[in-house]
Enzyme design. Sequence first.
Site, PDB file in Angstrom:
ATOM      1  N   GLY A  52      33.044 127.376  46.265  1.00  0.00           N
ATOM      2  CA  GLY A  52      34.504 127.459  46.217  1.00  0.00           C
ATOM      3  C   GLY A  52      34.999 127.740  47.630  1.00  0.00           C
ATOM      4  O   GLY A  52      34.462 128.629  48.320  1.00  0.00           O
ATOM      5  N   ALA A  53      36.026 126.992  48.052  1.00  0.00           N
ATOM      6  CA  ALA A  53      36.441 127.034  49.456  1.00  0.00           C
ATOM      7  C   ALA A  53      36.729 128.450  49.973  1.00  0.00           C
ATOM      8  O   ALA A  53      36.239 128.852  51.034  1.00  0.00           O
ATOM      9  CB  ALA A  53      37.672 126.145  49.628  1.00  0.00           C
ATOM     10  N   ARG A  91      27.763 124.023  54.835  1.00  0.00           N
ATOM     11  CA  ARG A  91      28.485 123.028  54.025  1.00  0.00           C
ATOM     12  C   ARG A  91      29.599 122.429  54.899  1.00  0.00           C
ATOM     13  O   ARG A  91      30.277 123.168  55.611  1.00  0.00           O
ATOM     14  CB  ARG A  91      29.070 123.665  52.743  1.00  0.00           C
ATOM     15  N   GLN A 197      31.220 123.171  37.209  1.00  0.00           N
ATOM     16  CA  GLN A 197      32.033 124.347  37.581  1.00  0.00           C
ATOM     17  C   GLN A 197      33.158 124.582  36.583  1.00  0.00           C
ATOM     18  O   GLN A 197      33.626 125.710  36.426  1.00  0.00           O
ATOM     19  CB  GLN A 197      32.625 124.163  38.982  1.00  0.00           C
ATOM     20  N   ASP A 238      39.639 121.817  49.026  1.00  0.00           N
ATOM     21  CA  ASP A 238      38.662 122.283  50.011  1.00  0.00           C
ATOM     22  C   ASP A 238      39.131 122.024  51.432  1.00  0.00           C
ATOM     23  O   ASP A 238      38.738 122.729  52.360  1.00  0.00           O
ATOM     24  CB  ASP A 238      37.307 121.625  49.758  1.00  0.00           C
ATOM     25  N   ASN A 248      39.120 117.413  47.400  1.00  0.00           N
ATOM     26  CA  ASN A 248      38.780 118.368  46.349  1.00  0.00           C
ATOM     27  C   ASN A 248      37.559 117.821  45.602  1.00  0.00           C
ATOM     28  O   ASN A 248      37.062 116.728  45.895  1.00  0.00           O
ATOM     29  CB  ASN A 248      39.969 118.582  45.405  1.00  0.00           C
ATOM     30  N   LYS A 249      37.107 118.582  44.622  1.00  0.00           N
ATOM     31  CA  LYS A 249      35.887 118.222  43.886  1.00  0.00           C
ATOM     32  C   LYS A 249      35.918 116.781  43.399  1.00  0.00           C
ATOM     33  O   LYS A 249      36.957 116.301  42.945  1.00  0.00           O
ATOM     34  CB  LYS A 249      35.736 119.201  42.706  1.00  0.00           C
TER      35      LYS A 249
HETATM   36  O1  MRU Z   1      31.332 122.497  45.476  1.00  0.00           O
HETATM   37  P1  MRU Z   1      32.215 123.682  45.233  1.00  0.00           P
HETATM   38  O2  MRU Z   1      32.056 124.282  43.896  1.00  0.00           O
HETATM   39  O3  MRU Z   1      32.152 124.666  46.357  1.00  0.00           O
HETATM   40  O4  MRU Z   1      33.630 122.993  45.291  1.00  0.00           O
HETATM   41  C1  MRU Z   1      34.775 123.694  45.514  1.00  0.00           C
HETATM   42  C2  MRU Z   1      35.572 123.692  44.318  1.00  0.00           C
HETATM   43  O5  MRU Z   1      35.328 124.517  43.492  1.00  0.00           O
HETATM   44  C3  MRU Z   1      36.646 122.788  44.113  1.00  0.00           C
HETATM   45  O6  MRU Z   1      36.717 121.603  44.735  1.00  0.00           O
HETATM   46  C4  MRU Z   1      37.938 123.555  44.039  1.00  0.00           C
HETATM   47  O7  MRU Z   1      38.810 122.869  43.256  1.00  0.00           O
HETATM   48  C5  MRU Z   1      38.520 123.857  45.377  1.00  0.00           C
HETATM   49  S1  MRU Z   1      37.819 125.235  46.096  1.00  0.00           S
HETATM   50  C6  MRU Z   1      38.999 126.401  45.794  1.00  0.00           C
END
Ligand code: MRU
Length: 355
Positions: A52-53, A91, A197, A238, A248-249
Amino acid sequence: MRVDNVHTRTLWWESGSIRMIDQPKLPHRFVLVDLPTYRETATAISDMTVRGAGAIGATGALGVAQAANEAPDRGFHGFVTEAANHLRATRPTAQNLFAGIDYVLKAIEAEADNIPRARAAAIAAANAFCDDDAESCRRIGELGAPIVAAKPRVSTHCNAGWLAFVDWGSALSPIYAAHRGGADPFVFVDETRPRQQGSQLTAWELGQEGVRHAIIADNATGHYLKAGEIDMVIVGSDRIAANGDVANKIGTYTSALAARAAGVPFYVAAPTTTIAAHTATGADIPIEERSGDEVLYVWGWSDDGRFIRVRTAPAGSTAKNPAFDVTPADLVTAIITERGIVPATVEGIRSVTRA
Ligand code: MRU
């Protein structure tokens, strides 16, 4: 936020160590892990013990403070620089990671000539960065709550809740604030393949907070949007480029397209630490490619209490696994930040960007 009614944060500093929730073990086990060195902290980011960012941004900040704590007096600055580079390489996509690392490095530079003071400044800055993340997310909730109260049937993707930050979350914060304010939202939780997630973290968070929800397969979102059962989509981010494109994801873009086709508003919620002023457009955002094994296998708890991996795909198949996608700014209704709700345009982004 609360776990079994006890307030907790996703991670925190504890006498030189970082203590955090072991996220892959959720929702079946609530386990805390201690990371005594910056190298272990870096591994926790890359193997997604923390994800998560906002949460990895805070971890990056605390990791630099840890490195300053570990560094010998002789060669202090070289040690810290190497540690920061190591943390940076964990990352590539989330801007918050780089914001957190740079924030603490700046505090160290300000005390460059006095190593004991530089160490103290690093720890203070890292903790301040964590508190700022929590407060920004709380404010996002306050600003976004009226939108959720007016549009209570909400779709979300991935986990942009408190587990993705230090506390409160971004996309889920307005839902929590609206719910605590007396609204009764219902959340369509995208499962979020391949790492789940949504079904593992978002559903667990919403359950802890008593918010009504249903987990849906990612490929069901368009169906519910078209059927008129969803009033709004809200996701986290992110990295937000200077022109308002949003990373984003993986799967977010598909959801934004379906929302546009259905005439449903698509909101992005993110603290301003997610904005990358130097990233001109979404095409400049590095997209992390993770191991294909995350697609070919699933993890879960066996009936006899073991955390195991099971292959679901044919033995000879390979997989591709981009972790993020980019939603173009024109599909975004507005961006909810702690500094205000702004359009996804160059002017909108500029108006809330930190100096
Ligand atoms: O790969 P992750 O779980 O670190 O990805 C981040 C996320 O959970 C999402 O993209 C999220 O919507 C944004 S992070 C607050």
